[in-house]
Design a protein around this motif. Sequence first.
Motif, short mmCIF file in Angstrom:
data_model
loop_
_atom_site.label_atom_id
_atom_site.label_comp_id
_atom_site.label_asym_id
_atom_site.label_seq_id
_atom_site.Cartn_x
_atom_site.Cartn_y
_atom_site.Cartn_z
N THR A 205 0.83 -1.20 0.00
CA THR A 205 0.00 0.00 0.00
C THR A 205 0.87 1.26 0.00
OG1 THR A 205 -1.69 -1.19 1.25
CG2 THR A 205 -1.82 1.21 1.23
N ASN A 206 0.52 2.20 -0.87
CA ASN A 206 1.24 3.47 -0.93
C ASN A 206 1.06 4.25 0.38
OD1 ASN A 206 1.63 2.65 -3.51
ND2 ASN A 206 0.69 4.42 -4.48
N ILE A 207 2.09 5.01 0.71
CA ILE A 207 2.01 5.93 1.85
C ILE A 207 2.27 7.34 1.34
CG2 ILE A 207 3.09 6.67 4.01
CD1 ILE A 207 3.70 3.80 4.64
N SER A 208 1.38 8.25 1.69
CA SER A 208 1.57 9.66 1.35
C SER A 208 1.83 10.44 2.62
CB SER A 208 0.33 10.20 0.62
OG SER A 208 0.13 9.53 -0.61
N ASP A 209 2.76 11.38 2.56
CA ASP A 209 3.11 12.15 3.74
C ASP A 209 3.45 13.57 3.34
OD1 ASP A 209 3.54 12.71 6.37
OD2 ASP A 209 5.46 11.67 6.54
N THR A 210 3.16 14.50 4.23
CA THR A 210 3.47 15.92 4.01
C THR A 210 4.52 16.35 5.04
OG1 THR A 210 1.24 16.35 3.20
CG2 THR A 210 2.56 18.25 3.89
N ILE A 211 5.65 16.84 4.55
CA ILE A 211 6.76 17.24 5.41
C ILE A 211 7.01 18.74 5.22
CG2 ILE A 211 9.19 16.92 5.99
CD1 ILE A 211 7.47 14.50 6.62
N GLU A 212 7.09 19.46 6.32
CA GLU A 212 7.39 20.88 6.25
C GLU A 212 8.77 21.16 6.85
OE1 GLU A 212 5.58 25.27 7.46
OE2 GLU A 212 4.62 23.43 8.20
N ILE A 213 9.64 21.76 6.05
CA ILE A 213 10.96 22.17 6.52
C ILE A 213 10.89 23.64 6.91
CG2 ILE A 213 13.36 22.52 5.87
CD1 ILE A 213 13.16 20.17 4.01
N LYS A 214 11.27 23.93 8.17
CA LYS A 214 11.25 25.30 8.65
C LYS A 214 12.66 25.85 8.83
CE LYS A 214 6.76 24.94 10.97
NZ LYS A 214 6.01 25.02 12.26
N ASN A 215 13.40 25.26 9.74
CA ASN A 215 14.75 25.78 9.99
C ASN A 215 15.72 24.68 10.38
OD1 ASN A 215 13.75 25.16 12.42
ND2 ASN A 215 13.96 27.19 13.35
N GLY A 216 15.53 23.48 9.86
CA GLY A 216 16.45 22.41 10.19
C GLY A 216 16.15 21.14 9.41
N ASN A 217 17.07 20.18 9.46
CA ASN A 217 16.90 18.90 8.77
C ASN A 217 15.85 18.04 9.46
OD1 ASN A 217 18.98 19.54 6.94
ND2 ASN A 217 20.54 18.77 8.37
N ILE A 218 15.22 17.18 8.66
CA ILE A 218 14.24 16.23 9.20
C ILE A 218 14.90 14.86 9.24
CG2 ILE A 218 11.94 15.25 8.94
CD1 ILE A 218 11.91 18.25 9.40
N TYR A 219 15.01 14.28 10.44
CA TYR A 219 15.72 13.01 10.61
C TYR A 219 14.76 11.89 11.03
CZ TYR A 219 19.97 15.90 10.89
OH TYR A 219 20.99 16.79 10.63
N ASN A 220 15.25 10.66 10.83
CA ASN A 220 14.67 9.45 11.44
C ASN A 220 13.19 9.22 11.10
OD1 ASN A 220 17.13 8.89 12.74
ND2 ASN A 220 16.58 10.27 14.43
N LEU A 221 12.80 9.58 9.90
CA LEU A 221 11.45 9.21 9.45
C LEU A 221 11.39 7.70 9.24
CD1 LEU A 221 10.68 12.02 6.84
CD2 LEU A 221 9.84 11.85 9.19
N LEU A 222 10.28 7.09 9.57
CA LEU A 222 10.13 5.65 9.39
C LEU A 222 8.79 5.37 8.70
CD1 LEU A 222 11.03 2.73 9.83
CD2 LEU A 222 9.93 2.82 12.09
N TYR A 223 8.85 4.75 7.53
CA TYR A 223 7.65 4.38 6.79
C TYR A 223 7.60 2.86 6.70
CZ TYR A 223 7.68 9.30 5.49
OH TYR A 223 7.69 10.67 5.52
#
Length: 816
Positions: A77-95
């Motif tokens: 099954t596909n997974i859709s996600d919305t990520i917002e970058i403000k002032n830093g890197n986004i780490y350790n996402l798990l899908y």
Amino acid sequence: MKKIILFLFLCLFSISFSQTKKYSISGHVLINNSTVKSQIVVTNTNQIFYPNDNGYFNIAKLEVGVYYLNIYAPGYTNISDTIEIKNGNIYNLLYNLKENINELPEVLVGSESMTGGELGIRKLPGSAYFISPLEIQKFNYTDIHSVLKSIPGVNIQEEDGYGLRPNIGLRGSGVSRSSKITLMEDGILMAPAPYCAPSAYYFPTTGRMYAVEVLKGSSQIKYGPFTTGGALNLISTPIPQKLTGKLNINGGSFWGRNIHGYIGNTHGNFGYLVESFNYGSNGFKVLDNGGNTGFNKNDFITKLRYASDKEARIKQSLSIKLGYCQETSNETYVGLTEDDFNLTPYRRYSGSQMDVMTSVQNQLSFTYQIQPKKGINLSTSFYRNNFQRNWYKLSSVKDSLGNKVGISSILADPSSYQRHYELITGNTSVGEESFYVKGNNRTYYAQGVQSTLDIDYTTGELSHDLQFGIRYHQDGMDRFQNQDQFSMNNGIMFQTAHGELGTESNRVRSAYAVATHLQYNLKYKGLDITPGIRYEKIDLKEIDYGKYDPERIGTDASLKSNSIEVFVPGVGFNYSLSPKATIYGGIHKGFAPPGTTEGSLPEESINYEAGTKFFGKHLNLQTVLFYTDYQNLLGNDLAATGGNGSGSFYNGGAARTLGAEFFASIDALKAIGLKCKLRLPITLSYTYTNAEFLSDFESDFESWGDVYTGYEFPYLAKHQLSSRLSAHYKNVEFHINSKYNSTMRAQAGNEDLNSVEHIPAFLIIDCVAKLHVNQNISINLNIQNITNKAYVVALRPAGLRPGLPRIIQLGINANL
């Protein structure tokens, strides 16, 4: 002034630096904490990223803003996600991707799948296996025997090498034409006539299947009519949620080829799929007169679906499935004598040169599914399957003295039938000597309506799942056969007499069945208890017009009938020792309907099993012990087993089977904590089966003969071992698959195997190498029977039959 200029320069530099500063998004894409080949699409920038072999991804050089991710892997099954970058890197996402059984909304899945996929089998109170799309894609097998050989508890007897007419049993239930298992496609019965003529001369085309399920134990009583061994469900290609296409082209030895393609999409509420599969070969056997021994099979499927809006309060869908399958195969029942097999195992005698099977199958089904409220699902299917086949094949030979002898007897004892043997092998016939070639012309149909209501609810700490199902089914078989005569001249057969249709076998058989089942699952903390009961009412009829009434006037017709009512209860449990480990067990009644033969009783047994399941991060494990206590075992007179082909059933009396099954899969390097780009998954399965009769009786069933207490079952290997070693490195895969069968006896008995007719033990090794050019295109090299071992798979229906020799195929797979 200089200070002001310096201040302005620093401000501009800081503004410029802040505008050009880049960030990243990183994490892992996994399936049950294991890695999978997947892709991540950043939809608003049209970029595609591929996680590495450890599932890790890093999307770099991103500016401040919002990003829309779509994570995709075939079969999940596909997974859709919305990520917002403000002032830093986004780490350790798990899908964590979940298996997608048929890409319908989750609430509308149950009608097509028995298990619910790899996640579902963890909860089932019984032994079950799900062969996922990714597993099927590894070897691109088109033979169901090859697909199932890694599953413990599955008994197989090969026949033609290509799996055109499979012989499959479960836990010693009998393999003849897969007539003792419940065979389904997308949850709908698929044998030609499941109740009155279950022998699977038609079998769904394995090469176009999306997934395969095997269900044994108490939880399979929902899927009758055969509940002793278990059920086999083949899941066809689903309608995709987005535009998806596939084209696989493979070709190689003996001009073998298989071409599989489909395209499908969902536009709003409407979805469709169009699919075709072509499978053929010139054959690996060599006719004495140089004729073709191959086959050609074409299969076409169309699916349409209309579904309500995802936001609809009442979710509904209506699906239509249409299928057409045509086959021409130059196959024969004529094998070889032992001496000839030892000299030239792939030889075919001249006497079989006219043998050919032609068949056409079409299917139509409508499935309506509705979820009136959360926790209540109703699925109803209307179905109709038609199958017509004519296997035109040599059945007997008459010598100059007028002695007419069947091919099985000739090849079993060629010295006693020397002249008959000489004729089969191409000697010119003289006088009244004749070859009798039978036109086994038969038409089948199966139709019905089935409906299942599933209700899920909770009360306090208790979870409840109540399922009620009902099916009304009709099926029938029309045998309208003839027999022609031929002579032989310098190895070439020519016709001397034509037999009128209806003068060899002329009868009609039908079945009407009502089946219901009720199953209740109660879950409290780590304990699942699942009692259930099935009810079958079956009416069987047969009209035999005899060989002298081709017009079917009915003057001398004989009528047979049989009626059966049976309750099939069962109960199973599943207890979670931990989030990873469970124990389970069950007891249920086994049942198989009898034929119309006078005095034929239904097959009845009591079946027991107990086992464990473990699903860890890098290790999956299943073990089970089983015991089947037959009150009455049924045998069936089939030409495929060396019999007369009457289809009559024989009572085998009391019998028992017992055994053990073991299955393990491990990602070896990850399991020992070694971090590297190389992956080494290993799979191992083993089955031990011991089956014997517990009564004395006389039988005309050739594989049984006269039976005494303690005689072992024929065509059942005590030991089966399968292993697979895989290696994944970057965009390259390599797999080695091996299968070992111990020696099997050809007839019931208790003598030492080496002193009686038997099928010797064999070990067959296959391998495949695959190169992923990119995410959508791969090239594969498949080698079956890599050692080119000549091995015997059966001594029936007539003589020794060889397994598939070394087959090399090169293919290209492209996905849209």
